[in-house]
Design a protein around this motif. Sequence first.
Motif, mmCIF file in Angstrom:
data_model
loop_
_atom_site.group_PDB
_atom_site.id
_atom_site.type_symbol
_atom_site.label_atom_id
_atom_site.label_comp_id
_atom_site.label_asym_id
_atom_site.label_seq_id
_atom_site.Cartn_x
_atom_site.Cartn_y
_atom_site.Cartn_z
ATOM 1 N N ASP A 218 5.488 100.283 67.060
ATOM 2 C CA ASP A 218 6.448 100.950 67.921
ATOM 3 C C ASP A 218 5.688 101.423 69.157
ATOM 4 O O ASP A 218 4.640 102.056 69.051
ATOM 5 C CB ASP A 218 7.087 102.140 67.203
ATOM 6 N N PRO B 257 4.850 95.862 62.213
ATOM 7 C CA PRO B 257 5.524 96.190 63.477
ATOM 8 C C PRO B 257 4.890 97.391 64.174
ATOM 9 O O PRO B 257 4.540 98.386 63.523
ATOM 10 C CB PRO B 257 6.953 96.517 63.049
ATOM 11 N N SER C 235 -1.801 90.565 60.944
ATOM 12 C CA SER C 235 -0.739 90.497 59.952
ATOM 13 C C SER C 235 -1.245 90.955 58.604
ATOM 14 O O SER C 235 -2.427 91.262 58.426
ATOM 15 C CB SER C 235 -0.246 89.058 59.846
ATOM 16 N N ASP D 198 3.334 88.582 57.336
ATOM 17 C CA ASP D 198 4.184 89.479 58.116
ATOM 18 C C ASP D 198 3.329 90.244 59.097
ATOM 19 O O ASP D 198 2.219 90.653 58.769
ATOM 20 C CB ASP D 198 4.865 90.505 57.200
ATOM 21 N N THR D 199 3.859 90.436 60.294
ATOM 22 C CA THR D 199 3.139 91.315 61.209
ATOM 23 C C THR D 199 3.567 92.747 60.908
ATOM 24 O O THR D 199 4.688 92.995 60.457
ATOM 25 C CB THR D 199 3.445 90.979 62.677
ATOM 26 N N LYS E 257 1.685 88.436 66.713
ATOM 27 C CA LYS E 257 1.823 87.148 66.037
ATOM 28 C C LYS E 257 0.720 86.186 66.482
ATOM 29 O O LYS E 257 0.075 85.532 65.665
ATOM 30 C CB LYS E 257 3.178 86.563 66.403
ATOM 31 N N GLU F 269 15.130 98.137 67.514
ATOM 32 C CA GLU F 269 15.425 96.883 68.216
ATOM 33 C C GLU F 269 16.913 96.558 68.210
ATOM 34 O O GLU F 269 17.469 96.149 69.232
ATOM 35 C CB GLU F 269 14.639 95.753 67.543
ATOM 36 N N LYS G 281 5.357 92.218 70.020
ATOM 37 C CA LYS G 281 5.544 91.466 68.763
ATOM 38 C C LYS G 281 4.824 90.122 68.844
ATOM 39 O O LYS G 281 4.149 89.709 67.908
ATOM 40 C CB LYS G 281 7.046 91.203 68.525
ATOM 41 N N ASP G 282 4.998 89.428 69.980
ATOM 42 C CA ASP G 282 4.369 88.114 70.142
ATOM 43 C C ASP G 282 2.852 88.236 70.150
ATOM 44 O O ASP G 282 2.147 87.370 69.627
ATOM 45 C CB ASP G 282 4.840 87.446 71.446
ATOM 46 N N GLY H 238 6.555 100.620 59.886
ATOM 47 C CA GLY H 238 5.874 100.157 61.087
ATOM 48 C C GLY H 238 4.803 101.172 61.435
ATOM 49 O O GLY H 238 4.482 102.054 60.629
ATOM 50 N N HIS I 14 8.756 95.211 74.252
ATOM 51 C CA HIS I 14 8.745 95.261 72.788
ATOM 52 C C HIS I 14 8.510 93.860 72.216
ATOM 53 O O HIS I 14 7.698 93.672 71.309
ATOM 54 C CB HIS I 14 10.088 95.830 72.314
ATOM 55 N N THR I 15 9.195 92.881 72.794
ATOM 56 C CA THR I 15 9.043 91.492 72.327
ATOM 57 C C THR I 15 7.635 90.994 72.633
ATOM 58 O O THR I 15 7.037 90.272 71.824
ATOM 59 C CB THR I 15 10.082 90.586 73.016
#
Lengths: 311, 481
Positions: free
Chosen positions: B77, B75, B58, B72-73, B53, B423, B49-50, B472, B45-46
């Motif tokens: 799932d 999100p 975004s 903002d990104t 980014k 999360e 996200k990275d 998301g 999951h992280t």
Amino acid sequence: MLLSRHANHLFWLGRYIERCDHTNRFVYIQYDSILESPSDEHKRIVLNSLGNMFGLNQGFSDLNDPIILQNELMLHETNTNSIRFCISRARNNTMNVRNILSVEIWENVNRLHLFLDNAPEHIQMQGMNFELNQRVTEYCALIRNSINSTMLHDESWATIRLGIHLERSILISRILISQLSGIEKLNDEHEGDPLRFTLLITLLKSLLAKDMYYKTRSKLLSISGVVEFLITDPLFPRSINYNLDNARKIYNRIFAKENQDEICYEINRLVDHFKYIRSEDIGPRPMEFLKKYLNLIEQVTYNFERDHLMI
Amino acid sequence: MQISYPVPEGLLDEVCDSQGNLRPIYNDVSRQFAEYDQEGFHKLHTYAKDYLKNQGISFLVYSNKTGTHQEDTFPIDLMPRLIDANEWQSLEAGMLQRNKAINLFLKDIYNKQSILKDKVVPYDLVLSADGYLREMVDFIPPGDIYNHVCGTDLIKDAQGVWRVLEDNVRNPSGVSYVITNRQILKIIAGDLLKSSEILPVGVYPEALHQMLDSVSHHKQNPVIAVHTPGIYNAAYFEHGFLARNMGAHLVEGRDMFVDQNEVYLKTTKGQQKIHVIYRRIDDLYLDPMAFNPDSVLGVPGLFQAYRSGNVTIANAPGCGAADDKAVYAYMPRIIKYYLDEDPIIPNVETFFCDNDAHMSHIKENMKSMVIKPVNMSGGYGIVMGHQMTQAEMDAQYLKLKHNPRDYIAQPTIQLSTHATYIESEKAFKPRHIDLRMFTLMGDQYEYVLKGGLTRVALREGSLIVNSSQGGGSKDTWILSK
């Protein structure tokens, strides 16, 4: 086909990346040199040259503080000389032309931006951090490499390269001026002593020129030898001559108009002048020579932007 | 990571049945995710996200508090939403049917106005729509196409029936997230994709290019530009993404000019004619000479060039007349009128505030209704009856009474839920979802993206899925069999 506005962004992308790389290296090497400074006079010369190079108003004692130095010149968000500012502008430029750059270029610029934006606290508090210096050096190299290896070598690529070469010419001139301003003040008693030697070595290191200088010059280190090498050498990638020559080739290939191109004439004249310069032409006081030609290089750069880019 | 949770009564969960057992369609996905323990899945999951980014995937949100733009990104799932081939078939047919009808409607209201004369849709409803442009009267764009790109929002209700919630015919966004979500899932769960035989989404930019090509008056390699407001627009990432993947120019208003009713790009080598503009700016900002004189985003003279037939603009100006939520309520009748067919995908029941009987109903049932402004998007302005006190409901009723044209009301639909990784809890929980489908209409060309943007309301119990309000998204897999 390249939009004028996009060309402007590409040009400045090249300039900001180059500026970031030079600043990162220059600041770190200058600071590194005062860690084993032969004298207070040396420290003062080095810190003054940093102040002159970046137009800083802080006094000697502040600049001597590594945390202040790092924060002003590496991590400051709005100081236009800081590498963080340069990269945020480069990122802005990249965003505007994302559709014509490769994903790799964007990602590398973005990663460097995120790294500087979120620099860990231990880096911020340590001051003049080697890890920071190395990461920035690596990212800048990655960005330049991705520009060269993932783009078509067309007008877009050429515009970035033109920005890089012109910016490099300007920065080499300014670094020389800022360093020589201190070295020239030393009187002749210092000829041959560690202070002058240290300053010249630092100057060469700031431009990644030390090894190649010794390879091409068997003579002892001297101001005239170093200045001649950094201004005139046709093969060293960080000499003014080399960069102006490359800028000229790119300009002629991509931008020159068939008739009456004023910028073409200006660049050609500059390059030919640098090509045939010898140390006796530079004279005993190279500062005056450099200041004059720095003005000419900056003028050519401005004229190019005015005529070809959307400014 | 196990996917199992109690499903609240009255809700339809697409992953677990009412007993909390996994639905068979999700067996393979569940098996794949079960290979990860809690920490392992959290790392995935992280990583996602990275990735978002680092890639700069975004959207920008302007903060009134700080006066700056915040990046903002959106999100993602990692739990994909699966739709089987049969279900997809009727969704796809429903989208083509609906968009054909919308196109015919737009052509009609700006020309013969037969549907208005036949009183199928009230005159004043259409002519008072914010998106109705008088400047488009008596003009037919190339290929007779108005709604080149349509983003239709659908929900699944508690009975499992798909319903259209909204037609986005002006500037639908989100398709870039569909493609990037798929990219992330390929990295994380590549084997699973391969074994599931799902339909591709990466062909969308090519399909968009083909559609835009088809509507150009200049048939030999037309020059296409994506017209963006600039890097501070919330959807700028998508504008650049589509331009890059189509090989089209990404332009702002200041990159173009009009000369003798032809539109040109300003390039380093001089002017270059443009033939098709895929505009991502609102109608009123397109041309300061024709519309909002304060617009700096548009191109002076563009609209005149458009009406002269020298450039195609997609989507056509004036599409907002079909985007209006009050007009939406008439879509079943519009489909019937032009195609002589019943809608394949029904609407959500809608109540008008200028109808006395409807207003009585709204007053009596406001607690279980949603009030929506007809001309806003992004989930803004929506008011949920169950979140209001009696005093607030009374005030709201008065607002509707005084501005009947500006609002509609719908019963609160319990959107279906889907297993979503939360999360903070490091577990899968049910969250409400919807689906945005993308349809392209060109000259002798039509295409429905084989997938869509499943948006998820990350807050428990929330029914607002929009990115700008904390939503998301999920990758949506259309199974080929």
